[in-house]
Design an enzyme around this catalytic site. Structure first.
Site, PDB file in Angstrom:
ATOM      1  N   SER A 212       0.820  -1.218   0.000  1.00  0.00           N
ATOM      2  CA  SER A 212       0.000   0.000   0.000  1.00  0.00           C
ATOM      3  C   SER A 212       0.854   1.269   0.000  1.00  0.00           C
ATOM      4  O   SER A 212       2.003   1.271   0.451  1.00  0.00           O
ATOM      5  CB  SER A 212      -0.915   0.004   1.232  1.00  0.00           C
ATOM      6  OG  SER A 212      -1.695  -1.157   1.248  1.00  0.00           O
TER       7      SER A 212
HETATM    8  N1  SAM Z   1      -0.418  -5.126   4.121  1.00  0.00           N
HETATM    9  C1  SAM Z   1       0.276  -5.408   2.898  1.00  0.00           C
HETATM   10  C2  SAM Z   1       1.654  -4.843   2.840  1.00  0.00           C
HETATM   11  O1  SAM Z   1       2.073  -4.125   3.767  1.00  0.00           O
HETATM   12  O2  SAM Z   1       2.341  -5.140   1.868  1.00  0.00           O
HETATM   13  C3  SAM Z   1      -0.507  -5.000   1.691  1.00  0.00           C
HETATM   14  C4  SAM Z   1      -1.484  -6.011   1.344  1.00  0.00           C
HETATM   15  S1  SAM Z   1      -2.170  -6.069  -0.252  1.00  0.00           S
HETATM   16  C5  SAM Z   1      -2.836  -4.475  -0.499  1.00  0.00           C
HETATM   17  C6  SAM Z   1      -3.576  -7.106   0.178  1.00  0.00           C
HETATM   18  C7  SAM Z   1      -3.203  -8.502   0.525  1.00  0.00           C
HETATM   19  O3  SAM Z   1      -4.365  -9.171   1.000  1.00  0.00           O
HETATM   20  C8  SAM Z   1      -2.690  -9.315  -0.650  1.00  0.00           C
HETATM   21  O4  SAM Z   1      -1.434  -9.828  -0.364  1.00  0.00           O
HETATM   22  C9  SAM Z   1      -3.742 -10.426  -0.810  1.00  0.00           C
HETATM   23  O5  SAM Z   1      -3.205 -11.649  -1.251  1.00  0.00           O
HETATM   24  C10 SAM Z   1      -4.268 -10.514   0.607  1.00  0.00           C
HETATM   25  N2  SAM Z   1      -5.593 -11.143   0.742  1.00  0.00           N
HETATM   26  C11 SAM Z   1      -6.695 -11.012  -0.047  1.00  0.00           C
HETATM   27  N3  SAM Z   1      -7.714 -11.736   0.456  1.00  0.00           N
HETATM   28  C12 SAM Z   1      -7.253 -12.334   1.580  1.00  0.00           C
HETATM   29  C13 SAM Z   1      -7.829 -13.200   2.552  1.00  0.00           C
HETATM   30  N4  SAM Z   1      -9.106 -13.614   2.498  1.00  0.00           N
HETATM   31  N5  SAM Z   1      -7.060 -13.612   3.584  1.00  0.00           N
HETATM   32  C14 SAM Z   1      -5.768 -13.223   3.685  1.00  0.00           C
HETATM   33  N6  SAM Z   1      -5.158 -12.404   2.801  1.00  0.00           N
HETATM   34  C15 SAM Z   1      -5.902 -11.956   1.766  1.00  0.00           C
END
Ligand code: SAM
Length: 214
Positions: free
Chosen positions: A62
């Site tokens: 993000s």
């Molecule tokens: N917090 C992260 C960082 O600092 O890099 C950014 C995360 S990215 C915007 C969103 C993440 O949520 C992705 O890696 C995606 O694979 C994960 N995601 C999506 N659905 C999910 C779920 N149901 N459970 C766990 N992770 C999930």
């Protein structure tokens, strides 16, 4: 060759503070965590730029300001147990690890979870536990949590996450359609649940039982 420490200070001042994030502990954590180590080597020079960056599995790390805004909304003082849904690169987990006692983080893509875990270990963060799975179900065995942060957009607030919020706890989650969402702060108090809209954001999809279908 970028001076990462200077780039980090510029990021904190020009992107995070300038837009209204003033919690000194949050700013200090963002000054400290080496964001460039959480992105691909080829993208390191852009790690402190004012936008999200791609990571593996078509996901993103993000934008720094959004990390600051969401983290500040949890009002962490240091003794909290925090749950993060969407470990991604592991950067947000490291910021949380600087500010809370323990961080539980869930990622649905195993490769991302393993990579983030290894970076966090190498940096010495021993108060973060990462699990691979569907974070929309929360982490019931270690609930309740003082803070919950969802870093992916969802059509509705997953009920398990509300259920796993401690009394006085704060949950921050992007809610909307697949493209654009509102950042909703949920607070659990004696009078029940209170929701506040902190404004528009764009996140990748939360894919899971309480999020979007694949
Ligand atoms: N917090 C992260 C960082 O600092 O890099 C950014 C995360 S990215 C915007 C969103 C993440 O949520 C992705 O890696 C995606 O694979 C994960 N995601 C999506 N659905 C999910 C779920 N149901 N459970 C766990 N992770 C999930």
């Amino acid at each position: 060759m970028v001076n990462f420490k200077k780039a980090r200070e510029r990021m904190v001042q020009a992107q995070v503070m300038a837009r209204g994030v003033h919690d000194e502990r949050v700013l200090e954590a963002m000054r400290k965590v080496p964001r460039h180590l959480f992105v691909d080597e080829a993208l390191r020079d852009q790690a402190y730029s004012d936008h999200p960056l791609p990571i593996a599995e078509n996901q993103t790390i993000s934008q720094p300001y959004i990390v600051g805004l969401m983290t500040e909304s949890l009002e962490l003082k240091g003794a909290e147990k925090v749950l993060e849904i969407g470990t991604g690169s592991g950067y947000q987990s490291a910021v949380l690890a600087e500010l809370a006692d323990r961080v539980f983080s869930i990622e649905r893509h195993p490769e991302l979870g393993y990579r983030a875990n290894s970076i966090l270990r190498n940096l010495g963060y021993d108060n973060v536990i990462i699990r691979v799975g569907d974070g929309s179900l929360g982490w019931p065995d270690d609930a309740p949590f003082d803070g919950i942060i969802v870093t992916a957009g969802t059509p509705m607030i997953p009920q398990p996450l509300i259920d796993q919020l401690a009394m006085g706890g704060r949950l921050i989650v992007p809610v909307g359609d697949r493209i654009a969402q509102d950042l909703i702060l949920v607070q659990r108090g004696r009078e029940g649940i209170k929701k506040t809209n902190l404004g528009g954001v764009r996140f990748v999809n939360l894919v899971g039982k309480w999020g979007w279908k694949e």
